[in-house]
Design an enzyme around this catalytic site. Structure first.
Site, PDB file in Angstrom:
ATOM      1  CB  SER A 118      -0.709   0.031   1.147  1.00  0.00           C
ATOM      2  OG  SER A 118      -0.423  -0.240   2.547  1.00  0.00           O
ATOM      3  CG  HIS A 139      -2.711  -0.500  -3.632  1.00  0.00           C
ATOM      4  ND1 HIS A 139      -3.030   0.808  -3.436  1.00  0.00           N
ATOM      5  CD2 HIS A 139      -3.081  -1.188  -2.377  1.00  0.00           C
ATOM      6  CE1 HIS A 139      -3.373   1.064  -1.961  1.00  0.00           C
ATOM      7  NE2 HIS A 139      -3.427  -0.141  -1.309  1.00  0.00           N
ATOM      8  CD  GLU A 151      -2.918   3.515  -6.197  1.00  0.00           C
ATOM      9  OE1 GLU A 151      -2.884   2.857  -5.029  1.00  0.00           O
ATOM     10  OE2 GLU A 151      -2.718   4.751  -6.310  1.00  0.00           O
ATOM     11  CG  ASN A 189      -2.831   4.202   0.879  1.00  0.00           C
ATOM     12  OD1 ASN A 189      -4.114   4.413   1.488  1.00  0.00           O
ATOM     13  ND2 ASN A 189      -2.488   3.113   0.766  1.00  0.00           N
TER      14      ASN A 189
HETATM   15  N1  3HC Z   1     -16.512 -10.999   0.474  1.00  0.00           N
HETATM   16  C1  3HC Z   1     -17.437 -10.980  -0.446  1.00  0.00           C
HETATM   17  N2  3HC Z   1     -18.664 -10.378  -0.219  1.00  0.00           N
HETATM   18  C2  3HC Z   1     -18.373  -8.965   0.790  1.00  0.00           C
HETATM   19  C3  3HC Z   1     -17.406  -9.038   1.516  1.00  0.00           C
HETATM   20  C4  3HC Z   1     -16.022  -9.986   1.386  1.00  0.00           C
HETATM   21  N3  3HC Z   1     -15.264 -10.172   2.158  1.00  0.00           N
HETATM   22  N4  3HC Z   1     -17.641  -8.106   2.355  1.00  0.00           N
HETATM   23  C5  3HC Z   1     -18.913  -7.584   2.022  1.00  0.00           C
HETATM   24  N5  3HC Z   1     -19.357  -8.144   1.139  1.00  0.00           N
HETATM   25  C6  3HC Z   1     -20.520  -8.001   0.511  1.00  0.00           C
HETATM   26  C7  3HC Z   1     -21.744  -8.228   1.055  1.00  0.00           C
HETATM   27  O1  3HC Z   1     -22.207  -9.378   1.052  1.00  0.00           O
HETATM   28  C8  3HC Z   1     -22.527  -7.113   0.641  1.00  0.00           C
HETATM   29  O2  3HC Z   1     -23.203  -7.585  -0.665  1.00  0.00           O
HETATM   30  P1  3HC Z   1     -24.444  -6.874  -1.481  1.00  0.00           P
HETATM   31  O3  3HC Z   1     -24.157  -5.370  -1.649  1.00  0.00           O
HETATM   32  O4  3HC Z   1     -24.789  -7.891  -2.563  1.00  0.00           O
HETATM   33  O5  3HC Z   1     -25.608  -7.036  -0.440  1.00  0.00           O
HETATM   34  C9  3HC Z   1     -21.878  -5.933   0.237  1.00  0.00           C
HETATM   35  O6  3HC Z   1     -20.615  -6.375   0.284  1.00  0.00           O
HETATM   36  C10 3HC Z   1     -21.825  -5.085   1.316  1.00  0.00           C
HETATM   37  O7  3HC Z   1     -21.723  -5.537   2.699  1.00  0.00           O
HETATM   38  P2  3HC Z   1     -22.438  -5.404   4.166  1.00  0.00           P
HETATM   39  O8  3HC Z   1     -24.005  -5.304   3.632  1.00  0.00           O
HETATM   40  O9  3HC Z   1     -22.139  -6.455   4.880  1.00  0.00           O
HETATM   41  O10 3HC Z   1     -22.121  -3.856   4.568  1.00  0.00           O
HETATM   42  P3  3HC Z   1     -22.038  -2.770   4.061  1.00  0.00           P
HETATM   43  O11 3HC Z   1     -23.094  -2.275   3.252  1.00  0.00           O
HETATM   44  O12 3HC Z   1     -21.699  -1.937   5.427  1.00  0.00           O
HETATM   45  O13 3HC Z   1     -20.640  -2.518   3.259  1.00  0.00           O
HETATM   46  C11 3HC Z   1     -18.304  -2.449   3.032  1.00  0.00           C
HETATM   47  C12 3HC Z   1     -19.541  -3.228   3.607  1.00  0.00           C
HETATM   48  C13 3HC Z   1     -18.461  -2.985   1.505  1.00  0.00           C
HETATM   49  C14 3HC Z   1     -17.019  -2.976   3.767  1.00  0.00           C
HETATM   50  C15 3HC Z   1     -18.523  -0.676   3.032  1.00  0.00           C
HETATM   51  O14 3HC Z   1     -18.637  -0.408   4.520  1.00  0.00           O
HETATM   52  C16 3HC Z   1     -17.312  -0.276   2.237  1.00  0.00           C
HETATM   53  O15 3HC Z   1     -17.490  -0.044   1.035  1.00  0.00           O
HETATM   54  N6  3HC Z   1     -16.464   0.244   3.137  1.00  0.00           N
HETATM   55  C17 3HC Z   1     -15.283   1.147   2.834  1.00  0.00           C
HETATM   56  C18 3HC Z   1     -14.368   0.193   2.192  1.00  0.00           C
HETATM   57  C19 3HC Z   1     -13.171   0.791   1.673  1.00  0.00           C
HETATM   58  O16 3HC Z   1     -12.795   2.043   1.767  1.00  0.00           O
HETATM   59  N7  3HC Z   1     -12.003   0.109   1.545  1.00  0.00           N
HETATM   60  C20 3HC Z   1     -10.884   0.495   0.985  1.00  0.00           C
HETATM   61  C21 3HC Z   1      -9.904   0.488   2.294  1.00  0.00           C
HETATM   62  S1  3HC Z   1      -8.454   1.241   1.845  1.00  0.00           S
HETATM   63  C22 3HC Z   1      -7.320   0.055   1.174  1.00  0.00           C
HETATM   64  O17 3HC Z   1      -7.792  -1.245   1.327  1.00  0.00           O
HETATM   65  C23 3HC Z   1      -6.014   0.445   0.722  1.00  0.00           C
HETATM   66  C24 3HC Z   1      -4.984   0.281   1.938  1.00  0.00           C
HETATM   67  O18 3HC Z   1      -3.927   0.567   1.300  1.00  0.00           O
HETATM   68  C25 3HC Z   1      -5.156   1.252   2.932  1.00  0.00           C
END
Ligand code: 3HC
Length: 296
Positions: A118, A139, A151, A189
């Site tokens: 990252s 990424h 990315e 990031n």
């Molecule tokens: N595998 C498969 N499906 C998954 C999953 C997983 N691990 N986690 C969640 N899902 C699916 C759920 O089944 C659901 O599917 P649907 O839309 O068909 O109903 C969908 O994703 C949404 O999940 P939930 O209903 O359980 O919960 P939320 O609506 O709260 O969504 C989330 C969860 C997708 C994590 C959402 O909160 C989100 O988008 N959060 C922000 C995530 C983000 O910004 N990630 C980037 C982080 S930064 C990074 O990774 C980079 C690093 O370098 C820092």
């Protein structure tokens, strides 16, 4: 590219193995820790099941994806015949340098070596190998099966040919590939972490509380999670490490990590994975409770 090897069975590694297996690639998931491999397979099963329950995939696709994944504790065994190796080990420069040195020795000279780092420089990782033109950043974002973006980071020596084939395979996975150059924090990031750090400063200076800050960004800016919850989700140690890469890489005080972030990491409060960060996850994290008052 038929055979993919993934190094590291943690959150990112199991997510990457999941999506490649789901799209029909033979995947070797490699980790020195046998227990971590078992845990990764059960996480992949759980996440495939989640997609099945939502009717996003069929039972035949679940079975096929699982059949496409083999686990290995020995790196030289797992990478045999791999066209692409994706390293998703701990975010530590020394560990990654060692892994890439070994990969350079044990893989076919034509194998592309990618890192899911990252923030660590792809140019630096590549410089420790005899094939810097075939080293690239991929990424992914957490949760990998859900987040659309990859990315793609070109190191200083990454070739056009290697970049084109990584852009192509990423798109075939159903993800959106965005090509960027190798500078501190890349693009994602460099923008995300100053926002998270500023949210922590806003809390630290008593401008607003945890829930207030997150609510402003969720409802005012339509972010799915507020920046403090997202910091907990990413890991506060990871956020701090990335802030330090930006601070040191640009030499600009505007990137200095907030002292509250430093204190929390020093105290072992890493966010969701340690059970406590800005929120308390002891109840499973369903009903988010602010972990302490953060009173000034
Ligand atoms: N595998 C498969 N499906 C998954 C999953 C997983 N691990 N986690 C969640 N899902 C699916 C759920 O089944 C659901 O599917 P649907 O839309 O068909 O109903 C969908 O994703 C949404 O999940 P939930 O209903 O359980 O919960 P939320 O609506 O709260 O969504 C989330 C969860 C997708 C994590 C959402 O909160 C989100 O988008 N959060 C922000 C995530 C983000 O910004 N990630 C980037 C982080 S930064 C990074 O990774 C980079 C690093 O370098 C820092």
């Amino acid at each position: 590219m038929k055979k993919i090897a993934v190094i590291g069975a943690g959150t990112m590694g199991n997510g990457i193995a999941h999506i490649f297996a789901q799209s029909g690639h033979d995947v070797s998931l490699i980790d020195v820790n046998e227990e971590a491999l078992k845990k990764a397979i059960s996480t992949i099963e759980r996440n495939l099941d989640r997609q099945l329950t939502k009717n996003k995939i069929t039972i035949a696709e679940v079975k096929s994806a699982l059949q496409h994944i083999k686990t290995f504790t020995e790196m030289s065994e797992g990478v045999k015949g791999a066209d692409l190796v994706i390293e998703a080990a701990t975010e530590n420069g020394d560990i990654k340098a060692k892994i890439f040195k070994t990969l350079d020795e044990v893989t076919d000279p034509s194998t592309i070596l990618a890192s899911n780092t990252s923030s660590i420089s792809i140019t630096k990782i590549a410089a420790g190998t005899s094939r810097p033109d075939k080293v690239i950043g991929m990424h992914f974002f957490n949760p990998v099966p859900v987040m659309k973006l990859v990315e793609v980071i070109r190191g200083y020596c990454t070739s056009d040919e290697v970049t084109a084939s990584i852009m192509d395979i990423t798109q075939k996975l159903g993800k959106v590939a965005v090509e960027v150059n190798d500078y501190p924090g890349f693009t994602s990031n460099r923008i995300l972490m100053p926002m998270i750090n500023e949210a922590i400063y806003t809390l630290h200076e008593g401008v607003a509380g945890v829930q207030e800050i997150d609510t402003v960004m969720k409802l005012g800016m339509a972010h799915p999670m507020g920046p403090l919850q997202l910091a907990d989700f990413v890991g506060l140690d990871v956020c701090l490490a990335i802030c330090n890469v930006l601070y040191e890489g640009f030499g600009n005080p505007k990137y200095a990590p907030c002292p509250l972030l430093v204190n929390m990491v020093t105290a072992g409060k890493m966010g969701k994975k340690s059970g406590e960060g800005f929120y308390d996850y002891s109840g499973g994290g369903k009903d988010l409770v602010v972990s302490k008052s953060f009173a000034q």
